[in-house]
Motif scaffolding. Structure first.
Motif, short mmCIF file in Angstrom:
data_model
loop_
_atom_site.label_atom_id
_atom_site.label_comp_id
_atom_site.label_asym_id
_atom_site.label_seq_id
_atom_site.Cartn_x
_atom_site.Cartn_y
_atom_site.Cartn_z
N ARG A 242 -3.72 10.31 -9.51
CA ARG A 242 -2.54 9.59 -9.96
C ARG A 242 -1.34 9.94 -9.09
O ARG A 242 -0.53 9.08 -8.73
CB ARG A 242 -2.29 10.00 -11.41
N GLY A 243 -1.23 11.23 -8.76
CA GLY A 243 -0.12 11.68 -7.91
C GLY A 243 -0.16 11.00 -6.54
O GLY A 243 0.87 10.58 -6.01
N ALA A 244 -1.35 10.87 -5.99
CA ALA A 244 -1.48 10.24 -4.67
C ALA A 244 -1.12 8.76 -4.74
O ALA A 244 -0.41 8.23 -3.87
CB ALA A 244 -2.90 10.42 -4.14
N ILE A 245 -1.60 8.10 -5.79
CA ILE A 245 -1.29 6.67 -5.95
C ILE A 245 0.22 6.48 -6.14
O ILE A 245 0.82 5.57 -5.55
CB ILE A 245 -2.06 6.10 -7.16
N ASP A 246 0.80 7.35 -6.93
CA ASP A 246 2.25 7.23 -7.16
C ASP A 246 3.02 7.42 -5.85
O ASP A 246 4.00 6.73 -5.58
CB ASP A 246 2.71 8.27 -8.20
N ALA A 247 2.55 8.38 -5.06
CA ALA A 247 3.23 8.62 -3.77
C ALA A 247 3.10 7.40 -2.88
O ALA A 247 4.06 7.01 -2.20
CB ALA A 247 2.61 9.84 -3.09
N PHE A 248 1.94 6.77 -2.91
CA PHE A 248 1.76 5.56 -2.10
C PHE A 248 2.70 4.45 -2.58
O PHE A 248 3.38 3.81 -1.78
CB PHE A 248 0.31 5.07 -2.18
N VAL A 249 2.74 4.24 -3.88
CA VAL A 249 3.56 3.14 -4.41
C VAL A 249 5.03 3.36 -4.08
O VAL A 249 5.73 2.44 -3.64
CB VAL A 249 3.34 3.01 -5.94
N PHE B 252 6.57 0.63 -1.77
CA PHE B 252 7.33 -0.39 -2.51
C PHE B 252 8.66 0.11 -3.04
O PHE B 252 9.43 -0.66 -3.57
CB PHE B 252 6.49 -0.93 -3.67
N GLY B 253 8.91 1.40 -2.97
CA GLY B 253 10.18 1.92 -3.47
C GLY B 253 9.95 2.87 -4.62
O GLY B 253 8.97 2.75 -5.35
N SER B 254 10.87 3.79 -4.79
CA SER B 254 10.66 4.84 -5.78
C SER B 254 10.99 4.33 -7.18
O SER B 254 11.63 3.31 -7.36
CB SER B 254 11.51 6.06 -5.44
N GLY B 255 10.48 5.06 -8.15
CA GLY B 255 10.80 4.74 -9.54
C GLY B 255 9.92 3.68 -10.17
O GLY B 255 10.17 3.26 -11.29
N LEU B 256 8.88 3.25 -9.45
CA LEU B 256 7.99 2.23 -10.03
C LEU B 256 6.86 2.94 -10.79
O LEU B 256 6.24 3.86 -10.28
CB LEU B 256 7.39 1.37 -8.92
N ARG C 280 -3.61 -7.75 -0.13
CA ARG C 280 -2.78 -7.81 -1.35
C ARG C 280 -1.44 -7.14 -1.12
O ARG C 280 -0.40 -7.64 -1.53
CB ARG C 280 -3.50 -7.11 -2.51
N THR C 281 -1.50 -5.98 -0.46
CA THR C 281 -0.25 -5.26 -0.21
C THR C 281 0.69 -6.12 0.62
O THR C 281 1.89 -6.22 0.33
CB THR C 281 -0.55 -3.94 0.51
N LEU C 282 0.13 -6.76 1.65
CA LEU C 282 0.98 -7.62 2.49
C LEU C 282 1.51 -8.80 1.68
O LEU C 282 2.68 -9.17 1.79
CB LEU C 282 0.17 -8.12 3.70
N MET C 283 0.63 -9.39 0.87
CA MET C 283 1.05 -10.55 0.09
C MET C 283 2.21 -10.18 -0.83
O MET C 283 3.19 -10.90 -0.93
CB MET C 283 -0.13 -11.08 -0.73
N PHE C 284 2.07 -9.04 -1.46
CA PHE C 284 3.13 -8.65 -2.40
C PHE C 284 4.38 -8.21 -1.67
O PHE C 284 5.49 -8.63 -1.98
CB PHE C 284 2.63 -7.54 -3.32
N ALA C 285 4.19 -7.33 -0.68
CA ALA C 285 5.36 -6.72 -0.05
C ALA C 285 6.15 -7.73 0.76
O ALA C 285 7.36 -7.58 0.92
CB ALA C 285 4.92 -5.55 0.83
N HIS C 286 5.50 -8.77 1.25
CA HIS C 286 6.22 -9.69 2.14
C HIS C 286 6.10 -11.15 1.72
O HIS C 286 6.39 -12.04 2.51
CB HIS C 286 5.74 -9.50 3.58
N GLY C 287 5.63 -11.36 0.50
CA GLY C 287 5.67 -12.71 -0.03
C GLY C 287 4.73 -13.68 0.67
O GLY C 287 5.00 -14.89 0.69
N VAL C 288 3.64 -13.20 1.25
CA VAL C 288 2.67 -14.12 1.86
C VAL C 288 1.93 -14.83 0.73
O VAL C 288 1.43 -14.19 -0.19
CB VAL C 288 1.67 -13.36 2.75
#
Lengths: 372, 834
Positions: A248-255, A259-263, A343-351
């Motif tokens: 969970r810690g690793a996933i949180d660090a990735f997010v 995508f920005g902190s606090g998510l 998916r990451t690209l689609m979300f992060a950059h609106g593709v």
């Protein structure tokens, strides 16, 4: 002292007469002031400060004076010459400035003219996004592991606890590679980056902290959200005392890195043969942060007003995988995750459409430049 | 699995106020992936009531016969007078109970019912069909309700179940039990901590109830439990009750006939696939056995299938009658006259069913459940539930005799450390948590070692629970994944990226910086692509791997070169109006390995592989070197107000290769070569210096006009392709140069050579001849024409000389220059130009 010098020439004396020196100085200064351009000033310099100029000639006569008179005459002539020289220098600077101002104005160009003589290149956003994703983990001390794309079934399935007739194996929509004789080669196009888990465990010293970005393949037809060729980022840790909390810690660090902190993130129980327990990972929508849920007036396109975005799957490594990779599951435990690069690209950059990522249209790729 | 919430509530005592969406969220949290919640009938509003048809007046003179009906709707219309309604259906009579939508009602699809004039009469509502109410698909006419269904005027919503919510659950392969209302209800009850009533709790026949249909099982490994129960005197005309039709429709099953519907209903409820035979058509004792080679069976879908010895069959004296667990045979199918029914409930081996299903390409509701594992103990209850329904709904008489063959072994308990779930999750669960949660999912839990070890026997419906981690997952998910804390992992210091990984990034940045746009093309090729490249029959790039199941039959091959993908992307861009294109790609190509075994070995999974075993697997995996390729067409530099543009040429392709070599810290040597798909006079072979001489790493140049034509490219399209792995290996770690501050001496030389002499050789000779005083050499002019002889060319070079430790004398520089010229003369026949 000797008697007065009777031999000096009245003419010479005249030249050194204070009135005469003053006249020469005034004449020179007037000429300098009157010089309208640099060429004229050059002539004036020659006439009034050159070797044959009246003041220079007067200067030569000083030696002819009686010693008593020399000092005074020297001061007089020297002062005049200095004044002339300084006036020349000032005037020179003035005229140069005038000339520069004029010339530079004449040289002005239209700086809004385009100078696009060189086509700009770009790296594919999937490449740069995958690099960024990997770099977040490299920053945590992970290394980047790799494996082949045409993979042995043993690595792609068996070693990952996909049993031969288990539905999980057939659900993977696998591309099978023919043997030379047209039969079963035991090779597939890897359906996920997870075989790199086993390869990393076999090829590295424990503990292992790796991520593995790479191309993966499934027999999905290309449409807006699917592609038969896509990319994943695998992550794996095998060490002593590793728990789901570290996952969970690793996933949180990735997010937060991506995508920005606090998510917030959310794990939903799921099933993968190679992890047990397993989870799907959602992150809070970084656009609406859940504000669009149940608010039809402010729908969120990014999360479809769900408030959450699914980013991948993960879980605690099934001890059977550790065993197949020759790792003692009594001593070591670990976890693994798989994140979708598309998916990451689609979300992060609106593709919006997978076609854009696979067609190689320069308009799409060029928009992303060198880094993302 | 589509699960109606009303059905679920029958067995899980959920709080009354729980909405379907809340329930879905709770189920998702415990691991059932509810994909959608369908709120059926939510769009039906207003008065929909039961009515009785009092009188029918047939209207004629229209395109089709029309009925003008007087319908008693009780007090539902406010007046109590009969309602006059026009109806086009004909499947009802005076006195029938029907469903009436009164004016003011809105039916699915926003269909508003009002009083309106039609066929010359005033119609005050509508008599509804099942389809119009979204109950189920039925085009036979309107719904005729059974007598006694309800009094006229009764609101029809509740008794018909017009509104219901259906959870659509994507069941993961480990959770076969969730392919049933029973399984989902159990999870829902556990999630809410409420009572679960097991639908499998039916009155079972006495254990010694012998005298069932004669049957035997050849092998416990293919079938661990086999149950047959029969009925006689079944009424084949008995209709399926509305509630059953409705529930089946909600789960996505079409109603066929009562007997078939009952088997499907019990399957949906209990998760146990059933088969029903017309008992009169089954001949002699039944045997469950593996197929013999060459046996054949015509299945229900009218396909004659050749059976495989791996198929499990149900046979009678005539031979195969079913492919067990997959599909029944045509001959013994329930028919319109069937009165005696034989119900089969069995536990077949999951792997066998999975293989049969794949082999015959038959995926049925039955095979899906068997593959994922059905409850190994529920068969008798399921068969009993089915025959009781046939008795209740079809007037059948249940046979007293029961066939029950039980070959299953008792399940052994799994030893689980009490702390295991806590260690896996990283959560300090209080002692007793694991035992409590495991009992909730149906496990029997005994304590050992003073409570430090739990002996857990999973329930018969959870074949997936075999390892301690499986059990830990049950505990952790029910305790809530949301309660797992987030603890950053602490990795030891890493070494960062490898040099190869850094190089790939540098190559990408270098080529992008040089104006190339990266593409990621699919690695699939067709023979046509290789033909388009003009590859000869013996060309190694024609030795490809082939997919057994390509997406596109025209592209079954795996690429051995990046060029086809790049060229197609180039053509696509040109087609979209971008004529000046420069593209690059970095990626793997797939080369069959010489002497590879026919099949990659399968290794054990109960231990790590030995070095030899691993080597054997690796030897079967093709070589997959990483290539980099680039293609370009149109203007490399566009025309503009500054003047004309500069077209892309063969030289730009070579320059792209140099860019790659530069990123790797390798020096590229260029030689003229011939290789497809390049223009034979405009192709360069590219080499790097290796430990054992020059290593060929790729080619670059202008494409062959035939390739240009084959791929529909602009004329003079240029391309390069390098084996990046080889370039990487040639890279050297840069050593700091000595930067001399002494003055430079520049000398120009013009050399005349034969036109065929490559400039590269002349330059190499000059370098070698000039010796170490030479700082750089640059070709600044190439001249052919009047001032040199026919067939000769003049090459003008600027040589720069400098020493590290002194100012060179004119004599030294002259000597070095002369030595350079002499070397060029000796090696290339160069003559100093006049």
């Amino acid at each position: 002292m000797s008697a007065p010098n009777n031999s000096f020439d009245p003419v010479e004396v005249t030249a050194l007469h204070p009135d005469e020196v003053a006249r020469m100085r005034e004449e020179a200064l007037a000429a300098i002031a009157a010089a309208g351009d640099l060429a004229r000033l050059k002539e004036v310099r020659l006439a009034h400060a050159g070797d044959r100029s009246p003041l220079a000639l007067a200067n030569r006569e000083i030696g002819a004076l009686p010693p008593a008179a020399r000092s005074e005459a020297g001061k007089r002539v020297g002062g005049a010459r200095r004044d002339v020289s300084e006036a020349l220098k000032r005037r020179q600077a003035e005229l140069e400035e005038e000339r520069d101002a004029r010339v530079l104005v004449e040289e002005a160009v239209d700086v809004t003219l385009p100078w696009d003589r060189r086509h700009r290149g770009a790296r594919h956003p999937l490449t740069t996004v995958a690099e960024r994703m990997a770099d977040i983990f490299v920053g945590m001390g992970f290394e980047v592991a790799e494996g082949p794309e045409v993979e042995a079934e043993w690595f792609n399935f068996d070693a990952l606890n996909f049993l031969p007739d288990h539905p999980a194996r057939t659900m993977q929509d696998t591309f099978f590679v023919e043997s030379a004789a047209g039969g079963d080669s035991g090779l597939v196009l890897r359906t996920h980056t997870s075989p790199v888990q086993v390869r990393a465990l076999l090829g590295r010293e424990l503990p292992v902290y790796v991520v593995a970005p790479g191309r993966t393949f499934r027999t999905d037809e290309l449409d807006a959200t699917h592609s038969p060729v896509f990319h994943q980022l695998e992550g794996m840790v095998v060490d002593e005392g590793i728990t789901m909390a570290h996952l969970r810690g690793a996933i949180d660090a990735f997010v937060s890195g991506m995508f920005g902190s606090g998510l917030r993130t959310r794990f939903r129980p799921s099933y993968f043969p190679f992890t047990e327990p397993s989870a799907e990972v959602d992150m809070e929508c970084f656009v609406c942060r859940g504000a669009s849920v149940g608010d039809p007036d402010a729908p969120c396109r990014t999360c479809g007003s769900e408030g959450w975005i699914e980013i991948g799957g993960c879980g605690v490594m099934n001890p059977r995988v550790l065993v197949a990779a020759g790792v003692d599951p009594e001593r070591y435990s670990g976890w693994a995750f798989g994140l979708g690069v598309e998916r990451t690209l689609m979300f992060a950059h609106g593709v919006r459409d997978m076609h854009d990522m696979v067609e190689g249209d320069v308009r799409f790729t060029s928009a992303f430049g060198m880094e993302i | 699995m589509r699960v109606p919430v009303s059905w679920l509530r029958e067995y899980a005592a959920l709080p009354a106020g729980v909405t379907a969406r809340e329930l879905a969220a709770r189920l998702i949290a415990v691991g059932l992936e509810v994909e959608t919640v369908d709120e059926l009938g939510a769009d039906i509003t207003g008065p929909v009531v039961v009515g009785r048809v009092l009188a029918i007046e047939e209207l004629t003179g229209f395109k089709k016969p029309i009925r003008y009906c007087r319908v008693d709707v009780g007090a539902a219309n406010g007046s109590g007078d009969p309602q006059n309604i026009i109806c086009g259906a004909r499947n009802f009579s005076e006195g029938d109970l029907v469903v009436v939508a009164l004016p003011g009602a809105v039916l699915p699809g926003g269909f508003a019912i009002g009083a309106r004039k039609t066929y010359g009469r005033m119609s005050e509502g509508m008599i509804c069909s099942a389809t119009e109410l979204s109950l189920w698909e039925d085009h036979e006419g309107i719904i005729v309700l059974p007598e006694g269904f309800a009094e006229p005027g009764t609101d029809a919503f509740e008794p018909l179940g017009l509104r219901d919510d259906v959870l659509d659950i994507a069941v993961t392969p480990d959770r076969g039990y969730a392919l049933s209302v029973r399984g989902v209800a159990r999870e829902a009850a556990a999630a809410y901590g409420v009572e679960f009533r097991d639908p499998a709790d039916v009155a079972l026949p006495a254990a010694d109830a012998a005298g069932g249909y004669p049957a035997s099982v050849a092998d416990a490994a293919i079938c661990s439990r086999y149950v047959l129960r029969g009925v006689t005197g079944f009424d084949p005309d008995a209709p399926t009750p509305l509630w059953m039709k409705r529930r089946l429709a909600m789960t996505g099953v079409r109603s066929v006939s009562l007997a078939v519907d009952v088997t499907n209903y019990v399957m949906m409820e209990l998760g146990q696939p059933l088969h029903a035979w017309d008992r009169a058509r089954v001949r002699g004792p039944i045997e469950v056995r593996a197929a013999h080679r060459g046996e054949r069976l015509e299945t229900l879908d009218h396909v004659k299938r050749t059976l495989d010895p791996d198929d499990i069959l149900i046979t009678d004296e005539s031979g195969p009658i079913n492919i067990a667990g997959v599909m029944g045979g045509l001959d013994t199918e329930i028919g319109l006259e069937t009165t005696d029914v034989l119900i089969e409930a069995a536990h077949f081996d999951a792997a066998h069913i999975a293989r049969s299903s794949r082999r015959h390409q038959l995926s049925s509701e039955s095979s899906r459940r068997f593959e994922r594992g059905v409850d190994s103990a529920v068969q008798l209850a399921a068969a009993t539930r089915a025959v009781l329904l046939l008795e209740e709904l079809g007037g059948a008489v249940v046979d007293e005799g029961v066939t029950h063959i039980d070959l299953g072994a008792a399940r052994q308990p799994v030893a689980l450390a009490e702390r295991h779930a806590a260690r896996v999750a990283g959560v300090d669960y209080p002692k007793g948590t694991s035992a409590r949660r495991l009992r909730e999912v149906g496990c029997e839990v005994a304590e050992a070692d003073g409570g430090d070890t739990l002996l857990v026997t999973p329930p018969s419906w959870r074949p997936d629970l075999g390892d301690p981690n499986d059990l830990a997952e049950e505990v952790i998910r029910l305790e809530g994944y949301e309660n797992i804390p987030s603890v950053p992992p602490r990795a030891p210091a890493g070494r960062g990226l490898t040099s190869g990984q850094r190089l790939r990034r540098a190559v990408g940045r270098g080529l992008a910086g040089a104006g190339f746009v990266e593409v990621l093309s699919y690695p699939f090729l067709g023979e046509r692509d290789l033909d388009g490249l003009q590859l000869g029959a013996e060309d190694a790039r024609r030795r490809t791997l082939r997919l057994a199941n390509p997406l596109n039959d025209d592209e079954p091959l795996l690429r051995t070169t990046l060029l086809p993908g790049l060229l197609k992307a180039l053509a696509r861009n040109v087609g979209r109006g971008f004529g000046d294109v420069a593209l690059f790609e970095t990626g793997l190509v797939y080369l069959p390995r010489e002497g590879a075994p026919e099949r990659a070995p399968m290794l054990a999974v109960d231990r790590g592989p030995t070095g030899e075993e691993l080597a054997a697997v690796e030897a079967a995996i093709p070589e997959q070197p990483r290539h980099v390729g680039a293609v370009l067409a149109g203007d490399r530099e566009p025309a503009g107000w500054w003047g004309p543009g500069r077209p892309a040429t063969w030289a730009d392709a070579i320059e792209a290769a140099r860019e790659v070599a530069h990123a790797a810290g390798a020096e590229l040597v260029v030689r003229a070569a011939r290789r497809e798909p390049w223009h034979p006079g405009r192709c360069a072979a590219l080499y790097v210096a290796g430990a054992e001489g020059a290593v060929l790493v790729g080619h670059a140049g202008e494409l062959h006009p035939r390739t240009v034509a084959a791929f529909g490219l602009p004329a003079r399209t240029a391309a390069m392709e390098l084996v990046l792995d080889l370039v990487e290996r040639a890279g050297v770690r840069a050593a700091a140069p000595e930067v001399s501050t002494y003055p430079v001496a520049t000398r120009d030389v013009a050399l005349v050579v034969d036109a065929a002499v490559p400039a590269g050789e002349v330059e190499a000779a000059l370098r070698e001849g000039a010796g170490e005083l030479l700082e750089s050499v640059r070709l600044f002019d190439v001249y052919t024409g009047e001032q040199v002889e026919e067939g000769r060319k003049s090459l003008a070079y600027a040589l720069r000389f400098r020493a590290a430790d002194r100012t060179l004398t004119a004599e030294e520089v002259a000597a070095a220059r002369a030595a350079a010229v002499a070397a060029a003369a000796e090696r290339t026949g160069a003559v100093l130009r006049g």
